[in-house]
Design a protein around this motif. Structure first.
Motif, PDB file in Angstrom:
ATOM      1  N   UNK A 182      -4.305 -25.057 -44.435  1.00  0.00           N
ATOM      2  CA  UNK A 182      -4.429 -24.219 -45.622  1.00  0.00           C
ATOM      3  C   UNK A 182      -5.239 -22.965 -45.322  1.00  0.00           C
ATOM      4  N   UNK A 183      -6.327 -23.134 -44.599  1.00  0.00           N
ATOM      5  CA  UNK A 183      -7.168 -21.990 -44.229  1.00  0.00           C
ATOM      6  C   UNK A 183      -6.389 -21.022 -43.343  1.00  0.00           C
ATOM      7  N   UNK A 184      -5.671 -21.556 -42.363  1.00  0.00           N
ATOM      8  CA  UNK A 184      -4.894 -20.701 -41.453  1.00  0.00           C
ATOM      9  C   UNK A 184      -3.761 -19.993 -42.194  1.00  0.00           C
ATOM     10  N   UNK A 216      -3.664 -19.183 -45.356  1.00  0.00           N
ATOM     11  CA  UNK A 216      -4.205 -18.155 -46.257  1.00  0.00           C
ATOM     12  C   UNK A 216      -4.569 -16.890 -45.481  1.00  0.00           C
ATOM     13  N   UNK A 217      -4.936 -17.070 -44.233  1.00  0.00           N
ATOM     14  CA  UNK A 217      -5.302 -15.914 -43.416  1.00  0.00           C
ATOM     15  C   UNK A 217      -4.073 -15.152 -42.946  1.00  0.00           C
ATOM     16  N   UNK A 218      -2.951 -15.857 -42.841  1.00  0.00           N
ATOM     17  CA  UNK A 218      -1.715 -15.205 -42.376  1.00  0.00           C
ATOM     18  C   UNK A 218      -1.135 -14.362 -43.512  1.00  0.00           C
ATOM     19  N   UNK A 219      -0.449 -13.294 -43.150  1.00  0.00           N
ATOM     20  CA  UNK A 219       0.165 -12.409 -44.132  1.00  0.00           C
ATOM     21  C   UNK A 219       1.652 -12.746 -44.243  1.00  0.00           C
ATOM     22  N   UNK A 220       2.230 -12.437 -45.373  1.00  0.00           N
ATOM     23  CA  UNK A 220       3.683 -12.578 -45.491  1.00  0.00           C
ATOM     24  C   UNK A 220       4.087 -13.420 -46.679  1.00  0.00           C
ATOM     25  N   UNK A 221       5.367 -13.254 -47.046  1.00  0.00           N
ATOM     26  CA  UNK A 221       5.951 -13.938 -48.195  1.00  0.00           C
ATOM     27  C   UNK A 221       6.159 -15.427 -47.918  1.00  0.00           C
ATOM     28  N   UNK A 264       4.206 -21.728 -48.137  1.00  0.00           N
ATOM     29  CA  UNK A 264       3.529 -22.699 -47.280  1.00  0.00           C
ATOM     30  C   UNK A 264       2.160 -23.068 -47.857  1.00  0.00           C
ATOM     31  N   UNK A 265       1.427 -22.052 -48.293  1.00  0.00           N
ATOM     32  CA  UNK A 265       0.112 -22.285 -48.877  1.00  0.00           C
ATOM     33  C   UNK A 265       0.233 -23.181 -50.107  1.00  0.00           C
ATOM     34  N   UNK A 266       1.196 -22.865 -50.967  1.00  0.00           N
ATOM     35  CA  UNK A 266       1.383 -23.670 -52.171  1.00  0.00           C
ATOM     36  C   UNK A 266       1.744 -25.113 -51.822  1.00  0.00           C
ATOM     37  N   UNK A 267       2.599 -25.314 -50.851  1.00  0.00           N
ATOM     38  CA  UNK A 267       2.999 -26.667 -50.431  1.00  0.00           C
ATOM     39  C   UNK A 267       1.831 -27.453 -49.864  1.00  0.00           C
TER      40      UNK A 267
END
Length: 186
Positions: A93-95, A97-102, A107-110
């Motif tokens: 989750x931390x990684x 959130x740091x990544x950019x993009x749609x 992925x973050x939500x999942x």
């Protein structure tokens, strides 16, 4: 004067009465001893019965306690095995959130939903997080000091960094929270 035969007869009556009284006393003594023996035997059986009742009650209480503990702490091994899954989801989750993009948002939500579900399962089974905050006091019962460092503005024993959350199952520690502790004096 009385007849000699008559006196012998009276002596025989006294003697016979004495013998009969002695025989009756002997019978009474035998009966009394038998009663004492039966009473002693009864008391022994009563004592054994009371001890057996107490043993049975203690065994029932011990079994109830064991059953409650097994119910409460039976999942200790699986809970300990799931803690690294929680850690990995947190890192993902931390990684993410740091990544950019749609694609990252989905992925973050999942991962967030999966993490919430895992925490919900933990909660249902009595597993709770130990989440110390920076500035809290170090508690050796709940925290593991990973390092000590001097940090201005803190006092010795203050938590200065949280590396990993800890977990408890009811009141039993599964994993201590991993923290950094201040070594400053004052």
């Amino acid at each position: 004067m009385a007849d000699q035969n008559n006196e012998d007869f009276l002596d025989n009556i006294d003697e016979a009465e004495a013998q009969e009284t002695a025989f009756e006393t002997e019978e009474i003594d035998e009966v009394a001893m038998a009663v004492e023996q039966v009473v002693a035997e009864r008391d022994e059986y009563k004592d054994r019965y009371m001890r057996a009742l107490a043993d049975a009650d203690n065994a029932r209480k011990r079994a109830d306690k064991d059953r409650r503990e097994a119910n409460m702490f039976g999942g200790t091994r699986i809970a300990r095995d799931l803690i690294p899954v929680y850690d990995n989801l947190n890192r993902a989750l931390t990684a993410a959130k740091e990544a950019e993009g749609e694609a990252s948002a989905a992925l973050v939500e999942g991962v967030e939903l999966t993490l919430k579900e895992l925490l919900s399962v933990f909660e249902r089974h009595g597993v709770k997080r130990v989440t110390p905050e920076v500035g809290d006091r170090f508690d050796p019962q709940m925290h593991e000091a990973m390092f000590e460092a001097p940090l201005p503005g803190t006092s010795a024993g203050d938590i200065i960094q949280v590396s990993a959350e800890g977990f408890v199952l009811h009141d039993r520690l599964l994993r201590p929270a991993q923290v950094g502790v201040s070594s400053m004096a004052g």
